[in-house]
Every structure is written in structure tokens, then in C-alpha cells.
Scaffold this active site. Structure first.
Site, PDB file in Angstrom:
ATOM      1  N   GLY A 266       0.849  -1.190   0.000  1.00 43.27           N
ATOM      2  CA  GLY A 266       0.000   0.000   0.000  1.00 43.27           C
ATOM      3  C   GLY A 266       0.880   1.233   0.000  1.00 43.27           C
ATOM      4  O   GLY A 266       2.106   1.153   0.079  1.00 43.27           O
TER       5      GLY A 266
ATOM      6  N   GLU B 142      -4.244  -9.442   2.328  1.00 42.53           N
ATOM      7  CA  GLU B 142      -3.364  -9.458   3.498  1.00 42.53           C
ATOM      8  C   GLU B 142      -3.494 -10.731   4.335  1.00 42.53           C
ATOM      9  O   GLU B 142      -2.497 -11.211   4.898  1.00 42.53           O
ATOM     10  CB  GLU B 142      -3.629  -8.218   4.360  1.00 42.53           C
ATOM     11  CG  GLU B 142      -3.168  -6.913   3.724  1.00 42.53           C
ATOM     12  CD  GLU B 142      -4.239  -6.237   2.874  1.00 42.53           C
ATOM     13  OE1 GLU B 142      -4.035  -5.089   2.464  1.00 42.53           O
ATOM     14  OE2 GLU B 142      -5.295  -6.874   2.613  1.00 42.53           O
TER      15      GLU B 142
ATOM     16  N   GLU C 227       3.627   1.871   2.595  1.00 40.32           N
ATOM     17  CA  GLU C 227       4.763   0.952   2.601  1.00 40.32           C
ATOM     18  C   GLU C 227       5.759   1.226   1.475  1.00 40.32           C
ATOM     19  O   GLU C 227       6.839   0.621   1.439  1.00 40.32           O
ATOM     20  CB  GLU C 227       4.281  -0.508   2.464  1.00 40.32           C
ATOM     21  CG  GLU C 227       3.503  -1.007   3.664  1.00 40.32           C
ATOM     22  CD  GLU C 227       2.119  -0.387   3.736  1.00 40.32           C
ATOM     23  OE1 GLU C 227       1.818   0.239   4.771  1.00 40.32           O
ATOM     24  OE2 GLU C 227       1.344  -0.502   2.768  1.00 40.32           O
TER      25      GLU C 227
END
Length: 540
Positions: A35, A57, A38
Site C-alpha cells: 500500500g 493481506e 509501505e
């Protein structure tokens, strides 16, 4: 070396310090679904650390769990802020129950805009995954991030192992910090000598002792030790309820069978034993109510566990807190050779007959014949577990894995992680149609990497365990139990997997052999009889 593990005054970025720690800890793969928060961590990704992309996830955490169990080192997971951690929580809980070492990091918004409740920020991020992580923190300063990750690793790997969590603001990665040097932290805990003497004396005087083995033995790589202890003690060996690993060879002549998660049925099974020694498991994991006569005093109970919490909740007997290898080694050395006659183990049923519609027992027996030597089975077929235990006996160390939590959506991504960690042998995922749909996107990762993985989907067009519970609880007209119209072959092929469907007994053996021999990932959908299995007797 300077204080706090810092090596000299040379400055590096938080990202560089973190990557160097991963290398020092032997972590060569990072599992995630990226995302925006990150991206600074993932930019200019190094070639010596493999980024394993999952499409959701929960699958990323399941893959890391399977990989960590295969390699016996912590899995490293990178999640996306609050939303990504939320998606992953079911498999974080499973990792907690599995006692799997994971270091989970999650992105956080920039520190400067956190007070403004920025988009994609996580409020009280460290509290989100609790209580299902052993350690959880969002470091107060950017330069504290590497030390937090080091602590998370040591804590995750310390028995009882489990997941840990570090929340990292997006702007921390480029911040300067001092590098952190990896340390050695011992992980074995020896047993108390006096308690072991008491256990040895109890085993020596018992007429009909039982050893109840749990997943802690296989996690510790101590199955061979367990076999030697059982043979020297001449004790019957049972498997603890809901054990997620195979801690004793299931064709061994002393193997008695699997304990039920019903208090009454478990007590019935152990009624003839005057001593019960539970090793690497709780005392006991129950699923339904009932009177547990095992705790009424008819049998002496001992427990060996590396989990102090499990020891604290044990309702009866003596608990010895120790890790498996030193405890079993000490027990083997201290035990005299028993003069008891060796107990008789269970008798396996005859091979089931073929039929159409295809009986699930016939499928499980055929699968036991088709699996190659050294294969690992990752299972999520809760409604067919009693039949699996009869017709698909496991050989012992590192052969069987499932989830301890009861939460679906674990085993398919875990099998992908297992195949990543055991690339020279076959991994087999045995999964129900309902379970498979929780994390079907994990097939994509397996297909992209051409992993040596065979997925066998048992399709009974519904939630079989819930059908059984409806009968046991005598409830009727329950909605949401039927799952018609799912085409697993088309789903698998759409993600790049080889796939085939079987609905006739005559086709099964050839299909399983082809699935096992396929170079890469293969899925075999087996349409079985939808008869409702009996999981619990109504009187219990």
C-alpha cells in the site's frame, strides 16, 4: 560494541538497518500486499531478499505462517496500515494459536499529520492486533524502529513462539539511525529436576500409562525423541484434541488414536489409564460442553509444556515448564526400561469401497496412496477430519499441518508458504470447498512461482461441519449452509493453475497421480457424496 547493541557511530537509514537485520536473522523472504504507506520501505528493493506478493493481506500472513513452520524461522510480513491489518487479523489470530513466529510490520501515516487523523492512518496502531501478538509497538522515534524490529524477532522466536507487530510511519524509513547488531538469544528451557523425578516415578509405578502428544513436539523437531520415550515407557500414545501437527507416527504399534474435543468422549477414551502425561499440548482443548471425568481424580495427570499460560490454566495435576528437546532428553535418560507389556495400538479399518457418488473415505484412502514420500499435508477439512484420521495416517515429523484456531482461510495460503519453504518436495493442500473460498486468491501466487503444490478440493457443495452441528444441536432450517455452483477448475485456471475435476471413483486415482506429478501447481476438485458426517455424539 557500543551500548544498546549499536555498532560504532556510522549512520545508516532505518530501512538499511532493517534490511541488514533481516539478513543477519536469516530472513530471505518478505510476504506482503503493498500500500502507499509501505512504498518507501519497498522502493529499490534488494535482489537478495525475495518479496512474495499475496493478493490479500490474510493470505500474506497465512503464507508467512506456512513458510515459518517449514523453515523454523520467523516469517516477515509487511502489511498496509489499519485496513490491511484488519484484513489480516483472522490469520494473525491463527498464527497466535499455532504458536508460529512472525514479525509483522505495518505502514503508518507520516508523523507530522497523525494528529490530524489523516487518511489511511491507524489510531492506536499497536493496540489493534492485541491480544493476539506477543509484542506490539509503534516506536516513539524513527531511530528506534530497527531496535523494535530486533526485539520483535527475539520475542517471536522465544518459546512459546508467536506473532509480533511493529507499526512504522511512512517517513521513518529514510531517517538516519545507528545500525543494530544481531544477537544470539538462547531458546531452550530445561525442566526442574525434582518434577522430572516425580514424573519418572509415576511412570514406573503406573499400570496403564498414556502419553498424550501435542503440536509442541513436532514444532520443536522432537518426534524421534518422543517415539524413543514412548517405546521405553511402553505407554499408549494418543493425540491431543485439535492438534495442528503430527507428533507421533500414526502407524506405530503403540499409537492409540485421536482424543475427542468433547469432555465426555475424551474421558471415555482415557478411562482405562491410571496415568496421563500430556506433552506439548494443553490439558485439554474442548469444543463442546460436558462432564470431564478425567479430572475427577481417577488418573494422575502430568504435563510438559513450554507455555506458562497453558500450565497456569491446567485444572489438575503437575505441570513441568520446559522446552521439548531438553525435557524429552532428560526423560529418556532417567526412565528405566519398563517391564510392562507393550500396549496394543489402534487397528486401522479396511480400505473403503469405491462408489458413486464418491465417498469421502474412498478419496482420503486414495490420497494416502497417491502422495509421494516426504510430502507435507496442509489440511482444512473440519467436517472430514475423523475420516482423514482413519484413512490418511501421517508418518510423523514435518508431515502434517493445520490451523489451531478453527478459523477458516488459513490452509491454502499456508500451503503456498510451505511449498516456498520446501521446494524440493511436494506439498499437498487438502481443503473443503467452503474453506477454499476464504483465500482462493492464494492460488495466483503459487501459479506465478510454479510451486510444487497440489491442492485437493473436497467439494460437498456446502459447509459440512455446520450441517453436522445442526444435527447434533437439533436445530433446523439454518440458512447459509449450502454452496452450489462454484467451479474450482475455472477459478484455478483463471489464475494460471493446472486443474481438473473428478466426480467418479474410477477417475480418482489417475487424477491424483497426475496432480502429484504436475510440474508446478495443480488443483484437483473432487465432487463427493454430500452425506452429513457425525462429528459429535448427541449424548455428549
Amino acid at each position: 560494541m557500543a551500548k544498546n547493541g549499536k555498532t560504532g557511530s556510522k549512520s545508516v537509514t532505518v530501512k538499511q538497518a532493517t534490511l541488514d537485520l533481516l539478513r543477519a536473522f536469516g530472513i530471505t523472504k518478505v510476504f506482503g500486499n503493498p500500500g502507499s504507506t509501505e512504498l518507501p520501505f519497498l522502493s529499490d528493493w534488494p535482489g537478495d531478499i525475495d518479496y512474495v506478493l499475496a493478493l490479500q493481506e490474510a493470505s500474506a500472513v497465512g503464507m508467512a505462517d506456512g513458510y515459518a513452520q517449514a523453515t523454523r524461522n520467523a516469517g516477515f510480513v509487511n502489511l498496509h496500515s489499519a485496513a490491511g491489518v484488519g484484513n489480516a487479523l483472522g490469520n494473525i489470530y491463527t498464527a497466535h494459536r499455532n504458536q508460529t513466529p512472525l514479525v509483522i510490520t505495518a505502514g503508518q501515516q507520516a508523523r507530522s499529520i497523525l494528529p490530524l487523523q489523516a487518511f489511511l492512518y491507524a489510531e492506536r496502531a499497536s493496540e489493534f492486533p492485541r491480544p493476539y501478538v506477543k509484542y506490539s509497538v509503534e516506536p516513539a522515534r524513527a531511530e528506534d524502529v530497527p531496535a523494535a524490529i530486533a526485539r520483535a524477532y527475539y520475542t517471536a522466536m522465544q518459546p512459546p513462539c508467536g506473532p509480533t507487530f511493529v507499526s512504522i510511519p511512512i517517513d521513518d524509513w529514510a531517517h538516519a539511525c545507528a545500525p543494530i547488531e544481531a544477537r544470539k538469544v538462547s531458546r531452550e528451557i530445561g525442566p526442574e529436576p525434582e518434577a522430572m523425578k516425580a514424573l519418572v516415578a509415576a511412570l514406573g509405578s503406573a499400570k496403564h500409562p498414556a502419553l498424550v502428544v501435542g503440536p509442541g513436539i513436532d514444532r520443536a523437531g522432537a518426534v524421534d525423541l518422543m517415539v524413543r520415550v514412548a517405546e521405553k515407557a511402553k505407554a499408549s500414545v494418543w493425540v491431543s484434541p485439535f492438534s495442528a501437527r503430527c507428533s507421533f507416527p500414526e502407524r506405530h504399534p503403540q499409537f492409540a488414536g485421536f482424543l475427542h474435543a468433547s469432555p465426555a468422549q475424551l474421558s471415555d477414551a482415557l478411562r482405562e489409564h491410571d496415568l496421563v502425561v500430556v506433552i506439548g499440548a494443553p490439558v485439554f482443548t474442548f469444543h463442546v460442553e460436558g462432564h470431564a471425568a478425567i479430572f475427577d481424580g481417577g488418573a494422575t495427570i502430568f504435563q510438559i509444556t513450554d507455555d506458562a499460560d497453558a500450565a497456569a490454566v491446567t485444572p489438575s495435576g503437575t505441570s513441568i515448564i520446559a522446552t521439548m528437546k531438553p525435557a524429552l532428553s532428560a526423560l529418556l535418560d532417567m526412565l528405566p526400561e519398563s517391564k510392562r507389556a507393550a500396549p496394543r495400538g489402534r487397528t486401522l479399518p479396511p480400505a473403503p469401497q469405491a462408489g458413486d457418488p464418491l465417498p469421502v473415505e474412498f478419496l482420503l484412502h486414495a490420497l494416502s496412496q497417491a502422495m509421494p514420500d516426504g510430502a507435507s499435508l496442509v489440511e482444512e477439512v473440519p467436517s472430514h477430519r475423523p475420516a482423514m484420521q482413519k484413512f490418511l495416517p501421517m508418518p510423523g515429523q514435518d508431515s502434517f499441518y493445520t490451523m489451531s484456531s478453527g478459523g477458516l482461510g488459513y490452509s491454502l495460503p499456508a500451503a503456498v508458504g510451505m511449498a516456498l519453504g520446501k521446494t524440493k518436495q511436494r506439498t499437498v493442500c487438502l481443503i473443503g470447498d467452503g474453506s477454499a473460498m476464504y483465500s482462493i486468491q492464494a492460488l495466483w501466487t503459487a501459479a506465478q512461482r510454479k510451486l510444487p503444490l497440489t491442492i485437493v478440493v473436497i467439494n460437498n457443495s456446502g459447509y459440512g461441519a455446520m450441517r453436522s452441528f445442526s444435527q447434533v444441536m437439533q436445530v433446523r432450517n439454518v440458512p447459509g449452509l449450502e454452496l452450489p455452483g462454484i467451479d474450482f477448475v475455472k477459478l484455478a485456471e483463471s489464475m494460471g493453475c493446472h486443474a481438473m475435476r473428478v466426480s467418479k471413483a474410477a477417475e480418482l486415482g489417475d487424477a491424483l497421480r497426475r496432480g502429484m506429478a504436475h510440474e508446478g501447481t495443480s488443483l484437483v476438485e473432487v465432487v463427493v457424496d454430500s452425506a452429513v458426517p457425525l462429528l459429535y455424539g448427541q449424548k455428549h
